[in-house]
Design an enzyme around this catalytic site. Structure first.
Site, PDB file in Angstrom:
ATOM      1  N   GLU A 197      14.041  93.240 -43.018  1.00  0.00           N
ATOM      2  CA  GLU A 197      15.351  92.825 -42.496  1.00  0.00           C
ATOM      3  C   GLU A 197      15.249  91.457 -41.834  1.00  0.00           C
ATOM      4  O   GLU A 197      16.195  90.668 -41.855  1.00  0.00           O
ATOM      5  CB  GLU A 197      15.884  93.904 -41.541  1.00  0.00           C
ATOM      6  N   LYS A 233      15.167 100.064 -34.924  1.00  0.00           N
ATOM      7  CA  LYS A 233      16.033  98.935 -35.321  1.00  0.00           C
ATOM      8  C   LYS A 233      17.081  98.692 -34.219  1.00  0.00           C
ATOM      9  O   LYS A 233      16.772  98.884 -33.041  1.00  0.00           O
ATOM     10  CB  LYS A 233      16.648  99.208 -36.698  1.00  0.00           C
ATOM     11  N   GLY A 251      16.461 102.431 -46.067  1.00  0.00           N
ATOM     12  CA  GLY A 251      17.818 102.811 -45.690  1.00  0.00           C
ATOM     13  C   GLY A 251      18.683 103.221 -46.869  1.00  0.00           C
ATOM     14  O   GLY A 251      19.899 103.343 -46.740  1.00  0.00           O
ATOM     15  N   SER A 259      12.883 105.201 -46.368  1.00  0.00           N
ATOM     16  CA  SER A 259      13.490 106.526 -46.550  1.00  0.00           C
ATOM     17  C   SER A 259      12.480 107.661 -46.407  1.00  0.00           C
ATOM     18  O   SER A 259      12.545 108.653 -47.143  1.00  0.00           O
ATOM     19  CB  SER A 259      14.237 106.606 -47.891  1.00  0.00           C
ATOM     20  N   ASN A 288      10.698 103.016 -36.091  1.00  0.00           N
ATOM     21  CA  ASN A 288      11.372 101.730 -35.893  1.00  0.00           C
ATOM     22  C   ASN A 288      12.845 102.034 -35.680  1.00  0.00           C
ATOM     23  O   ASN A 288      13.557 102.362 -36.630  1.00  0.00           O
ATOM     24  CB  ASN A 288      11.150 100.850 -37.138  1.00  0.00           C
ATOM     25  N   GLU A 309       6.663  98.389 -47.308  1.00  0.00           N
ATOM     26  CA  GLU A 309       8.050  98.851 -47.281  1.00  0.00           C
ATOM     27  C   GLU A 309       8.806  98.200 -48.441  1.00  0.00           C
ATOM     28  O   GLU A 309       9.309  97.076 -48.303  1.00  0.00           O
ATOM     29  CB  GLU A 309       8.717  98.469 -45.959  1.00  0.00           C
ATOM     30  N   HIS A 351       9.226  92.324 -40.852  1.00  0.00           N
ATOM     31  CA  HIS A 351      10.060  93.381 -41.428  1.00  0.00           C
ATOM     32  C   HIS A 351      11.022  92.782 -42.450  1.00  0.00           C
ATOM     33  O   HIS A 351      11.499  91.660 -42.280  1.00  0.00           O
ATOM     34  CB  HIS A 351      10.832  94.111 -40.323  1.00  0.00           C
TER      35      HIS A 351
END
Ligand code: 13P
Length: 256
Positions: A96, A11, A172, A212, A9, A166, A94
């Site tokens: 985010e 992003k 991240g 990560s 991904n 996730e 996701h």
């Protein structure tokens, strides 16, 4: 046996030249016969990245989609448009998008329904915040996100579904879930799918871990019996680290 899937991904990263070069390097990989590889670039680079992947087995995916087929939805992209660019997959829900863009389970579910109807393979992301984990709510959050995102989705609709676990606190941050934490959450998701659908269906569904994932932890994570691959953010932006993760999956698959 479930095949591994290693998905990058990207992003909101890369540019046209860098993304194309990255895709060219990924296309040269040999994932072996039992591992699938996918890259999900930003919308503007789907076409050049798809061209760079041509002739390889690496699949193209998008990071989101809108659920209406066409019309006055400024800034949005439809399922048919993604298909037109060569996408086979789409990442939905996701963290985010949930936590920065404010997407709800209801919106995500409409996207899941539209993507499946338009023959895109959905990677539905679920995962808890740190405070939810600390409050002992991880399973409740996963249950809510799974039930909300898959509302009205039949077993037949969900045949190609992929789930990505996730944990938000691992995305991240450099803090990865331990293999045990990942396995516990994945087993919970698989049991949820068995209860909601049936055991044979649940057994076929791939559940990816994301948060990560790096070359040095990929193998121990994917070694867990319910971890069927990885959804990789930062480490997918460099060919060598992404390909090292693909290689970890390839050698695990070969050893099975
Ligand atoms: P990182 O690998 O950068 O933690 O991102 C994970 C992720 O969000 C993949 O979708």
């Amino acid at each position: 046996m479930r095949r591994f899937l290693v998905a990058g991904n990207w992003k909101m990263n890369t540019d046209r030249a860098g993304g194309t070069a990255l895709a060219t390097a990924v296309a040269a990989a040999d994932p072996g016969p039992k591992t699938d590889v996918l890259v999900c670039p930003p919308f503007p680079y789907l076409i050049p990245v798809g061209e760079a992947l041509q002739g390889s087995g690496v699949r193209l995916g998008a990071q989101d989609v809108w659920y209406e087929p066409s019309g006055a939805f400024t800034g949005e992209v439809s399922v048919a448009m993604l298909r037109d660019t060569g996408c086979s997959h789409v990442v939905l829900g996701h963290s985010e998008r949930r936590h920065i863009l404010g997407e709800t389970d209801e919106t995500i579910c409409r996207k899941v329904q539209a993507a499946i109807a338009g023959h895109l393979t959905v990677i539905l992301c679920v995962g808890e915040l740190l405070e939810e984990r600390e409050a002992g709510q991880t399973e409740a959050v996963l249950n809510r996100q799974l039930a909300g995102g898959l509302e009205g989705i039949s077993e037949q609709d969900a045949a190609d579904l992929v789930i990505a676990y996730e944990p938000v606190w691992a995305i991240g941050t450099g803090v990865t879930a331990s293999p045990d934490q990942a396995e516990t959450a994945h087993a919970h998701i698989r049991n949820w799918l068995a209860d909601r659908y049936n055991a044979a269906f649940s057994d076929r569904i791939r559940i990816l871990y994301g948060g990560s994932v790096k070359p040095d932890n990929a193998q121990t994570l994917m070694q867990q019996s319910n971890v069927d691959g990885a959804l990789v953010g930062g480490a997918s932006l460099k060919a060598d680290s992404f390909l090292a993760i693909v290689d970890a999956a390839r050698s695990l698959a070969a050893a099975e």
